[in-house]
Design an enzyme around this catalytic site. Structure first.
Site, PDB file in Angstrom:
ATOM      1  N   GLY A 111       0.834  -1.203   0.000  1.00  0.00           N
ATOM      2  CA  GLY A 111       0.000   0.000   0.000  1.00  0.00           C
ATOM      3  C   GLY A 111       0.867   1.251   0.000  1.00  0.00           C
ATOM      4  O   GLY A 111       0.786   2.074  -0.885  1.00  0.00           O
ATOM      5  N   GLU A 120       7.390   2.873   9.133  1.00  0.00           N
ATOM      6  CA  GLU A 120       7.923   3.984   8.349  1.00  0.00           C
ATOM      7  C   GLU A 120       9.300   4.431   8.816  1.00  0.00           C
ATOM      8  O   GLU A 120      10.018   5.108   8.092  1.00  0.00           O
ATOM      9  CB  GLU A 120       6.934   5.155   8.403  1.00  0.00           C
ATOM     10  CG  GLU A 120       5.585   4.733   7.870  1.00  0.00           C
ATOM     11  CD  GLU A 120       4.611   5.882   7.669  1.00  0.00           C
ATOM     12  OE1 GLU A 120       3.858   5.832   6.690  1.00  0.00           O
ATOM     13  OE2 GLU A 120       4.599   6.820   8.489  1.00  0.00           O
TER      14      GLU A 120
END
Ligand code: FAD
Ligand code: SF4
Lengths: 754, 315
Positions: free
Chosen positions: A250, A713
Site C-alpha cells: 500500500g 515507516e
C-alpha cells in the site's frame, strides 16, 4: 478519558507468559501469498462469472473532452458497455457527504468532460474477457480541447505560497542566530516525485447481492472506502460491504480509493453481473497518487564546538491544482536537534500534475535527505565526527515545544550502531579507501518518525473448540497485521498461536483505522488487547460462578490464562472444557482503544541510526551498497521478524531514494516519463550487500497499553541520507539532487581527479 | 491487445512461407519484447508465427568458430562452455542484460531485433517517428537522458538496447537468415541494423518476413576480451553505455540506433594512439540532445576501463 498513566499497569502482553510476543513468528499469510493461494481483490472468485472492465486514461493534462466516439468500440465482439462522461450512470457530485459521519465523501468516476490531470480515467470499457475489453479500449476515440497547463515544479517555485492554514514556525530569532554563528551552512537539496509502485496495482471485484454492493478491493483503510463508495452510489453505507483481505503493498498509495472501485460497482449494477477492474502498471503511475517532489533549503549555524545556534529547513513542494496535500518535509526537524533559534516551514505550488499524497514516512523520507546530509557537511566543516556532532545537539526536551520526550534513545542507537558497524574504521577524509575498482566510503544518519495512536475497536470470541477469533476492520498490507494480532490474542488469552484465527479487512467488522502512518499495529493491537482482556474477564466470571468448574468460588482477579488453561493457583481446567460446559454458544467480548487525554503532553517518536558502506565506481559513477545497518528504538517489538522486515524494507527504500528512484515530469505534456518497472528504478537485490536491522530493548508506556510503537515507516527515515553521506565519504563528491545517479556523480568525480 | 491469429511453425521453411503468405504476420520467439509491445498497442501484428520451438537452438562448432542457433535462449548461450571459454565477452554481455527470467525466455534472434526502450516510443500519447512515422520525435526536446550520441538523426535519437549485440559486433559475428523465398543468406551482423535517418521505423536490413536462423562467430580474435556496462542499478536495467572489447576490436552499446563498431578507435589504436586519444577520435563526432551530455564522457571512461580490463584478461 484515560490517561497514559493507566497504561503503566501490567498486562498479559508485558508479562509475556505465553512466550509468543516479540518472537520472530512467520507471517501467517506468507505461504498463501507466495504460492498464489491468497486471493487478491482482482482474483476473488465472484458468485457468477465476471465481466472485465478496462479504464482509459486522458492523454492531456488539462482541458476538456469535446467529442467521444465509442461506436466502433461498442461494436466489438464481447463488449458489454462503453462509458465516458457522456453516458456514465448518475452518481453523487464529487465531495457529497449525505451521511454526516461519513469518513469519506463521494468520488464519482467519469463525472464530467473536464480533464484535470494526465492519465485521469476518462472512459471505461467492459467486455466478457479482459482481452476483448483491452482490444476495444484502443478503439475509443476521444477528442480534447487542451488548455494551458503548468506541471513544471522547479520553474514555478516563485508562485509558491504557505500551505492552507499553515505558517512558518520560528523559535527565537533565526536570522540573528545564524548571523552570530561561527560556522554556517546554507545548501539546497532536491528530491523527485516518487510513485508507490506497489506489487499489486489497485483493483476491484464487485457484484450486487440484492440491494447490497459487495466489493473486494485493495485498500489500506476500510471505513473511508466503504463510506466513499456508498456516498458515490447514493446508497446507505450499510448497503456497501467492502472487503480487503490480502493486499500486495500500500505504502500510503492505497489510503484512498480510485475509479476502479467506483466503476466496478457501477458496471456490476448496470450489467447485473460481477465486474473486475484493475489499473495497469502504467495507469498506476498517473491514475493514483505520488510522493511530490521537494526543494529543501537547509541553513545551520553552530559555534566552533559544534553546538547548533540556528537551524532552519524550509521545503517547497507541490500538489494538484484542486488538492491541498502538503509534503511536510520540514516537520521532523522540529523535534530532532537542539538549537535555540529555529525556523521551519513549507511552501506549496499548485500544478496540473496527478494528485500528490502520502507515501511511506511522508515528510521524514524526503526531509531527512537534506538535514541529515547537512549535519554530515557541518560535521566535516567542524572537524567533528558526525555522531559526536549529533550527540552535542541532543536535546533534553522537545526543542520546539519544550515537552518531555516519552522515550528517546537516539544516542544509544547511534553509539551501539557505531560499535556494531565498525564506524571507527571510517576515514574522515573522503576518497581515500579503495577496494579493487571501487572507492569505499562509510556514512551514517539519524532516523526519527512520529508515533501515533488512533481510536479503534475489536472483538474477540472463543468457541467450543477453544479457537479464539479476532475480528477487526483492520488491514494487512503486507506488514504482518494478521500475525501480530494473532500473537496479541494468544498472549492475552494464554492459548497457542494455532488456536487463534484472525478476521480482518471487512467493513462489517469492528472498525479500525487501517494501515498507515505506522500507527497500525499499535492502534489495532491496543484495541485487540482490550477486547482480549474483556473476554478474559468474561471467561473468568463464567468459571468462578460455575459450580462445575474447579475454579468455582475463586476471585476473578486471581484467574490466570496460559497454555489453553484457565487456572487459579493449582486449580485449572481447559478453556475448551469451560466453554463447552458453560457457554456452548461460545463467548464474545468487545474492546476498544482511544488516545489518552494527556498523550499530547509528551513528544513521542521512534528513533534510529543508519550506517552504510558504499562502493562508488569512479569510472562510471555507479554506486553499490556493500553493507547497511540500522539500529532502532521503537518501543516493545511485537514480532522480531515482521518488524525487521518492515525496517529493512524501509532502509532499502532509503537506498532507492538516494541512488535510484524517482520519476521525471515532461512538463510539455504534464506527464511522468517512467511508466513501468523497467524504467522506474527501485533498488534490486543485486544493488545490496549485507543488510540488517537491530532493535533496541525499549518499552514506551506513554505510547499505548502494549508499550509498542510503529516500525513501518521508521526505516525509510534517514536511510537515504546515510547512503548519500557514504557516497561523499567514498569519493568526496556531494550531490544534493536526488537520486544520485551516475550522470550526476560523474562531473564531481572528474573534478576530483578520478 | 488487438485480436490476432496464431500458428506454430513446423519448420523454418514453413515459417517463412507462412510469413510471406500472411499479411501482417510476425515471428514470435520468447515474446519478451513483442508481447509487451502488443499489450501496449505499439505492435499490432494480425498473425503470429511461433518460431520458438523450431530446431534452431543448437550451439555447435563451425569453421573454427561457433554457430549459435537463432532460437537458443540468452541463458543457454551465456552458460555454454564454449562461449564462456572462448567468447567470454559474449557471456558477460548477455548476463548483464535483463533478468534471469527474461534471459531464460529471450532468444538470440529476438534479442537482436528487440526495439528501443525510448520512453516516448512506449507512451502512445506522445509523438514518436519510430512508432508513428511522421508524428515527430518526443525525445528530441524531451527527457532524453539516455538518447543516442552517435549516428542519430533529427527524426530519431533512440538507442538500440541490446547488450548481446554489442559483444557480437565486436566479435565480428555474422547472421544467417532464410529469406521469404526460402533462400539462405549470410552477412555481417554489423550490417543488420540501420541508422535512423528519415525512417527510424525501419530498423534493419532484413526483408519483411526474413527469418534469422543463426549467428555465426568466427574464431575468437587474439587478445583479451571484456564487456563493461554502466547502468542506473546493478541488475534489470538497460545500459547508459556499454563497451565490448574483443582483441583489437571494440564496439559501443546504447550510444546509437545500432550496436556501434568503433572502427576509428581500432584504427587509431593500431596506429599507436593512446586509448584516450583513440576513443577521442570516435567520439569527436558525438552529438548530444541536452540531457545526455554525460554519455560522451561516460562512454570514453568506460571504453578505457574496458580496454584495460581486456588487457588484463589477455595477460
Ligand atoms: C524489462 C526488460 C529489461 C530488459 N533488459 C535488457 C537488457 O538490459 N539488455 C538486453 O540486451 N536486453 C534487455 N531486454 C530485452 C530482451 O533481451 C529482449 O526482450 C529479448 O532478447 C527478446 O527476445 P525474444 O525471443 O523474447 O523476442 P520476441 O519478443 O519474441 O521478438 C522480438 C522481435 O524479434 C522478432 N523475431 C523473433 N525471432 C525471430 C527470428 N528468428 N527471425 C526474425 N525475427 C524474429 C519478432 O518478430 C519481434 O519483432 C529487456 C527486456 C525487458 C522486458
Ligand atoms: S527518439 Fe526515436 S523512438 Fe524516441 S521518440 Fe524520438 S523517434 Fe520515437
Amino acid at each position: 478519558m484515560s490517561s497514559v498513566r493507566d497504561w503503566e499497569a501490567s498486562n498479559p502482553i508485558k508479562e509475556g507468559r505465553q512466550g509468543v510476543f516479540g518472537k520472530p513468528v512467520d507471517r501467517y499469510e506468507g505461504p498463501l501469498k507466495v504460492t498464489g493461494a491468497a486471493p487478491y481483490a482482482y482474483e476473488v472468485e465472484p458468485p457468477s462469472p465476471a465481466a472485465y472492465g478496462v479504464m482509459i486514461g486522458a492523454e492531456i493534462a488539462c482541458g476538456r473532452i469535446v467529442a467521444a466516439d465509442i461506436a466502433e468500440a461498442q461494436a466489438q465482439p464481447g463488449v458489454r458497455l462503453v462509458w465516458t462522461h457522456a453516458n456514465a450512470p448518475a452518481q453523487a457530485p464529487k465531495g457529497t457527504r449525505k451521511h454526516p459521519r461519513s469518513t469519506s465523501p463521494s468520488r464519482p468516476a467519469l463525472e464530467d468532460n473536464r480533464v484535470a490531470y494526465f492519465g485521469q480515467p476518462v472512459a471505461f470499457v467492459v467486455a466478457d474477457t479482459l482481452e476483448q475489453a483491452v482490444g476495444a479500449s484502443h478503439l475509443v476515440r476521444l477528442s480534447y480541447a487542451e488548455e494551458p497547463q503548468n506541471s513544471d515544479f522547479h520553474a514555478s517555485l516563485a508562485e509558491a505560497v504557505d500551505p492552507p492554514g499553515e505558517e512558518d514556525v520560528e523559535i527565537g530569532d533565526f536570522d540573528a542566530g545564524l548571523a552570530a554563528s561561527a560556522v554556517k551552512l546554507d545548501e539546497t537539496w532536491t528530491t523527485p516525485i516518487q510513485n508507490h509502485v506497489q506489487m499489486e496495482p489497485c483493483a476491484t471485484t464487485a457484484w450486487w447481492d440484492g440491494e447490497t454492493c459487495v466489493v473486494h478491493t485493495s485498500v489500506q483503510m476500510v471505513k473511508p472506502a466503504q463510506h466513499g463508495l456508498a456516498e458515490t452510489l447514493g446508497i446507505d453505507r450499510d448497503a456497501v460491504r467492502l472487503l480487503t483481505r490480502y493486499i500486495g503493498g500500500g505504502f500510503g498509495g492505497k489510503g484512498q480509493t480510485y475509479d476502479d472501485l467506483t466503476l466496478a460497482a457501477l458496471a456490476a449494477r448496470e450489467l447485473r453481473q460481477p465486474v473486475k477492474v484493475a489499473f495497469t502498471r502504467r495507469q498506476m503511475m498517473h491514475g493514483t497518487i505520488h510522493r511530490p517532489a521537494t526543494v529543501q533549503r537547509v541553513r545551520l549555524g553552530a559555534d566552533r564546538d559544534g553546538r547548533l545556534n540556528a537551524m532552519s529547513i524550509v521545503t517547497w513542494t507541490h500538489c494538484h491544482r484542486d488538492g491541498q496535500f502538503t509534503e511536510h518535509a520540514s516537520n521532523f526537524a522540529r523535534s530532532l536537534y537542539a538549537a535555540p533559534n529555529r525556523l521551519t516551514g513549507h511552501r506549496l505550488v499548485k500544478l496540473d500534475l496527478p494528485g500528490a499524497g502520502p507515501m511511506r514516512a511522508p515528510g521524514e523520507a524526503s526531509g531527512t535527505l537534506s538535514l541529515e546530509c547537512a549535519m554530515d557537511e557541518l560535521a566535516e566543516q567542524l572537524g567533528l565526527d558526525p555522531i559526536e556532532l549529533r550527540i552535542r545537539n541532543e536535546p533534553e526536551a522537545d526543542p520546539e515545544t519544550g515537552k518531555p520526550f516519552s522515550m528517546r534513545q537516539l544516542v544509544r542507537c547511534m553509539t551501539e550502531g557505531a560499535q556494531q558497524f565498525g564506524w571507527d574504521r571510517r576515514n574522515p577524509k573522503p576518497g581515500q579507501v579503495r577496494d579493487g575498482r571501487w572507492l569505499v566510503g562509510l556514512g551514517m544518519a539519524a532516523a526519527i518518525r512520529g508515533n501515533f495512536l488512533l481510536p479503534a475497536k475489536c472483538s474477540f470470541s472463543v468457541d467450543v473448540d477453544g479457537i479464539v477469533t479476532v475480528r477487526q476492520g483492520m488491514t494487512d498490507i503486507g506488514t504482518g497485521t494478521y500475525t501480530v494480532l494473532a500473537q496479541i490474542a494468544a498472549e492475552t488469552l494464554g492459548v497457542p498461536l494455532e488456536k487463534v484465527r484472525v478476521e480482518i479487512g471487512d467493513s462489517e467488522l469492528p472498525p479500525a483505522p487501517g494501515s498507515g502512518g505506522q500507527f497500525g499495529a499499535a492502534t489495532a493491537g491496543s484495541a485487540a488487547l482490550d477486547a482480549g482482556m474483556n473476554l478474559r474477564k468474561a471467561l473468568a466470571e463464567l468459571a468462578v460462578n460455575d459450580p462445575a468448574s474447579p475454579l468455582h468460588g475463586a476471585a476473578v482477579e486471581a484467574v490466570a490464562f496460559h497454555d489453553g488453561l484457565i487456572a487459579v493457583e493449582n486449580r485449572s481446567e481447559t478453556l475448551v472444557d469451560l466453554v463447552r460446559r458453560s457457554a456452548p454458544q461460545g463467548l464474545a467480548a468487545e474492546g476498544e482503544i482511544r488516545p489518552a487525554a494527556d498523550a499530547r503532553n509528551w513528544s513521542q517518536h521512534t528513533y534510529g541510526a543508519h550506517f552504510c558502506e558504499v562502493g562508488v565506481d569512479p569510472v562510471t559513477g555507479e554506486t553499490r551498497v556493500r553493507r547497511m545497518l540500522g539500529v532502532f528504538a521503537a518501543g516493545r517489538i511485537v514480532n522480531a521478524k515482521t518488524a525487521r522486515s518492515q525496517l529493512t524494507g524501509g532502509m532499502i527504500w532509503g537506498v532507492a531514494s538516494a541512488i535510484h528512484e524517482g520519476n521525471a515530469v515532461d512538463a510539455r505534456y504534464g506527464s511522468l516519463i517512467n511508466q513501468d518497472l523497467a524504467q522506474y528504478m527501485v533498488t534490486v537485490q543485486a544493488d545490496l550487500g549485507e543488510l540488517d536491522a537491530v532493535m533496541l530493548d525499549e518499552v514506551d508506556d506513554k505510547a499505548n497499553p502494549l508499550g509498542i510503537k510503529g516500525v513501518g515507516e521508521l526505516g525509510n527515515s534517514g536511510a537515504g541520507a546515510a547512503v548519500a553521506n557514504a557516497i561523499y565519504n567514498a569519493c568526496g563528491v556531494r550531490v544534493r539532487d536526488y537520486p544520485i545517479t551516475p550522470d550526476k556523480l560523474l562531473p564531481g568525480l572528474i573534478r576530483a581527479g578520478f | 491487445m488487438r485480436p490476432f491469429t496464431y500458428e506454430r511453425a513446423a519448420s523454418a521453411d514453413e515459417a517463412v512461407k507462412a510469413a510471406a503468405a500472411t499479411p501482417g504476420a510476425r515471428f514470435i520467439a520468447g515474446g519478451t519484447n513483442l508481447l509487451d509491445l502488443m499489450k501496449l498497442d505499439i505492435e499490432r501484428p494480425q498473425h503470429l508465427i511461433d518460431v520458438a520451438r523450431l530446431p534452431l537452438g543448437a550451439i555447435e562448432p563451425a569453421g573454427g568458430g561457433l554457430r549459435i542457433g537463432g532460437m537458443a535462449t540468452n541463458s543457454q548461450v551465456a552458460a555454454d562452455p564454449q562461449v564462456r571459454r572462448r567468447y567470454p565477452v559474449l557471456a558477460q554481455a548477455i548476463l548483464s542484460g535483463g533478468s534471469p527470467q527474461l534471459r531464460n525466455k529471450a532468444s538470440v534472434a529476438g534479442n537482436l531485433l528487440q526495439r528501443t526502450r525510448c520512453a516516448y516510443f512506449y507512451d502512445t500519447s506522445k509523438p514518436c517517428n519510430k512508432r508513428a512515422p511522421g508524428s515527430g520525435c518526443g525525445a528530441l526536446e524531451g527527457l532524453n537522458r539516455n538518447a543516442a550520441i552517435l549516428g542519430q538523426s533529427h527524426a530519431c535519437i533512440a538507442t538500440h538496447p541490446s547488450d548481446m549485440a554489442v559483444a557480437l559486433v565486436a566479435l565480428e559475428a555474422e547472421v544467417e537468415t532464410l529469406t521469404p523465398s526460402g533462400e539462405a543468406r549470410r552477412f555481417p551482423l554489423a550490417e543488420l541494423h540501420r541508422l535512423p535517418g528519415e525512417t527510424p521505423h525501419v530498423e534493419t536490413h532484413l526483408i519483411p518476413g526474413e527469418l534469422i536462423t543463426a549467428v555465426v562467430l568466427p574464431p575468437p580474435p587474439a587478445g583479451g576480451q571484456a564487456y563493461r556496462k554502466a547502468r542506473d542499478r546493478a541488475s534489470y536495467a538497460g545500459g547508459l553505455a556499454s563497451v565490448a572489447v574483443a582483441g583489437a576490436r571494440l564496439a559501443l552499446g546504447m550510444v546509437a540506433h545500432k550496436p556501434w563498431r568503433a572502427t576509428q578507435v581500432e584504427q587509431a589504436l593500431a596506429a599507436g594512439a593512446t586509448p584516450a586519444e583513440a576513443i577521442g577520435e570516435e567520439l569527436k563526432d558525438a552529438a548530444t540532445a541536452g540531457r545526455n551530455d554525460f554519455k560522451v564522457t561516460l562512454t570514453a571512461r568506460l571504453a578505457m576501463a574496458a580496454l584495460a580490463q581486456a588487457e588484463g584478461d589477455a595477460a
